[in-house]
Scaffold this motif. Structure first.
Motif, PDB file in Angstrom:
ATOM      1  N   LEU A  40       0.828  -1.198   0.000  1.00 46.60           N
ATOM      2  CA  LEU A  40       0.000   0.000   0.000  1.00 46.60           C
ATOM      3  C   LEU A  40       0.870   1.260   0.000  1.00 46.60           C
ATOM      4  O   LEU A  40       0.613   2.213  -0.736  1.00 46.60           O
ATOM      5  N   GLN A  41       1.908   1.239   0.784  1.00 45.08           N
ATOM      6  CA  GLN A  41       2.815   2.393   0.843  1.00 45.08           C
ATOM      7  C   GLN A  41       3.484   2.621  -0.517  1.00 45.08           C
ATOM      8  O   GLN A  41       3.554   3.753  -1.010  1.00 45.08           O
ATOM      9  N   LEU A  42       3.945   1.547  -1.153  1.00 42.46           N
ATOM     10  CA  LEU A  42       4.579   1.666  -2.468  1.00 42.46           C
ATOM     11  C   LEU A  42       3.581   2.077  -3.548  1.00 42.46           C
ATOM     12  O   LEU A  42       3.930   2.823  -4.468  1.00 42.46           O
ATOM     13  N   THR A  43       2.348   1.602  -3.445  1.00 44.31           N
ATOM     14  CA  THR A  43       1.306   2.003  -4.392  1.00 44.31           C
ATOM     15  C   THR A  43       1.129   3.516  -4.363  1.00 44.31           C
ATOM     16  O   THR A  43       1.077   4.164  -5.412  1.00 44.31           O
ATOM     17  N   ALA A  44       1.046   4.073  -3.164  1.00 46.23           N
ATOM     18  CA  ALA A  44       0.890   5.525  -3.019  1.00 46.23           C
ATOM     19  C   ALA A  44       2.127   6.258  -3.536  1.00 46.23           C
ATOM     20  O   ALA A  44       2.018   7.275  -4.230  1.00 46.23           O
ATOM     21  N   ARG A  45       3.291   5.730  -3.259  1.00 50.77           N
ATOM     22  CA  ARG A  45       4.542   6.387  -3.658  1.00 50.77           C
ATOM     23  C   ARG A  45       4.760   6.323  -5.170  1.00 50.77           C
ATOM     24  O   ARG A  45       5.110   7.314  -5.803  1.00 50.77           O
ATOM     25  N   GLU A  46       4.536   5.141  -5.753  1.00 54.44           N
ATOM     26  CA  GLU A  46       4.836   4.939  -7.179  1.00 54.44           C
ATOM     27  C   GLU A  46       3.655   5.262  -8.095  1.00 54.44           C
ATOM     28  O   GLU A  46       3.802   5.264  -9.311  1.00 54.44           O
ATOM     29  N   GLN A  47       2.477   5.475  -7.502  1.00 56.26           N
ATOM     30  CA  GLN A  47       1.272   5.798  -8.270  1.00 56.26           C
ATOM     31  C   GLN A  47       0.913   4.711  -9.284  1.00 56.26           C
ATOM     32  O   GLN A  47       0.509   4.981 -10.412  1.00 56.26           O
ATOM     33  N   ARG A  48       1.106   3.464  -8.859  1.00 59.21           N
ATOM     34  CA  ARG A  48       0.702   2.287  -9.635  1.00 59.21           C
ATOM     35  C   ARG A  48       0.326   1.186  -8.653  1.00 59.21           C
ATOM     36  O   ARG A  48       0.801   1.174  -7.525  1.00 59.21           O
ATOM     37  N   ALA A  49      -0.540   0.269  -9.092  1.00 61.16           N
ATOM     38  CA  ALA A  49      -1.008  -0.797  -8.207  1.00 61.16           C
ATOM     39  C   ALA A  49       0.104  -1.805  -7.931  1.00 61.16           C
ATOM     40  O   ALA A  49       0.704  -2.347  -8.856  1.00 61.16           O
ATOM     41  N   ILE A  50       0.332  -2.014  -6.639  1.00 64.79           N
ATOM     42  CA  ILE A  50       1.301  -3.004  -6.175  1.00 64.79           C
ATOM     43  C   ILE A  50       0.593  -3.832  -5.118  1.00 64.79           C
ATOM     44  O   ILE A  50       0.025  -3.289  -4.165  1.00 64.79           O
ATOM     45  N   TYR A  51       0.595  -5.129  -5.309  1.00 66.67           N
ATOM     46  CA  TYR A  51      -0.141  -6.029  -4.428  1.00 66.67           C
ATOM     47  C   TYR A  51       0.819  -6.956  -3.693  1.00 66.67           C
ATOM     48  O   TYR A  51       2.007  -7.010  -3.980  1.00 66.67           O
ATOM     49  N   TRP A  52       0.241  -7.737  -2.759  1.00 69.18           N
ATOM     50  CA  TRP A  52       0.972  -8.803  -2.096  1.00 69.18           C
ATOM     51  C   TRP A  52       0.431 -10.115  -2.652  1.00 69.18           C
ATOM     52  O   TRP A  52      -0.759 -10.405  -2.538  1.00 69.18           O
ATOM     53  N   SER A  53       1.299 -10.889  -3.288  1.00 67.87           N
ATOM     54  CA  SER A  53       0.899 -12.182  -3.820  1.00 67.87           C
ATOM     55  C   SER A  53       0.959 -13.213  -2.691  1.00 67.87           C
ATOM     56  O   SER A  53       2.045 -13.516  -2.193  1.00 67.87           O
TER      57      SER A  53
END
Length: 129
Positions: A40-53
């Motif tokens: 979630l933190q990286l999603t906000a920072r990078e402005q792209r969806a990043i999930y936990w697989s």
């Protein structure tokens, strides 16, 4: 950047929260996946969806293999603080690993699930590189 906003999320016992990816223009639900705090933190920072697989037990940057990146337009938290909604721009028009626009391509009719949305691209051509 302060992480107080991350503390407001009600993470489950595994440290995860469900995340819904929704097309920012049409409102179509594209997929649901899981996020941990770092995702979630990286999603906000990078402005792209990043999930936990959960199956691979690692971060998953949507589109890292397929090229079908989800560009973040808005991040929301529901009233119970236990679900994330991401309004995204689906680059490449395909969100689902089956080659469809959305993971929600089956409709319940007369006691069975029927796929109603077309495959836009053969998954073998997306993932078997």
């Amino acid at each position: 950047m302060s992480t107080d906003w991350l503390d407001q999320v009600k993470w489950n016992a595994d440290g995860l929260v469900p995340a819904i990816a929704q097309d920012y223009q049409t409102g179509q639900v594209l997929m649901v996946a899981w996020m941990n705090r770092e995702a979630l933190q990286l999603t906000a920072r990078e402005q792209r969806a990043i999930y936990w697989s959960r199956s691979r037990r690692k971060l998953w940057r949507k589109g890292e293999e397929s090229g079908h990146v989800q560009k973040l337009h808005e991040l929301r938290l529901d009233c119970d603080a236990d679900v994330i909604l991401m309004k995204v721009e689906q680059l490449g028009e395909i969100a689902c690993h089956t080659g469809r626009r959305s993971c929600f391509y089956s409709v319940y009719r007369d006691g069975e699930w029927l796929p109603v949305d077309p495959v836009l691209k053969d998954p073998k051509s997306i993932y078997d590189k």
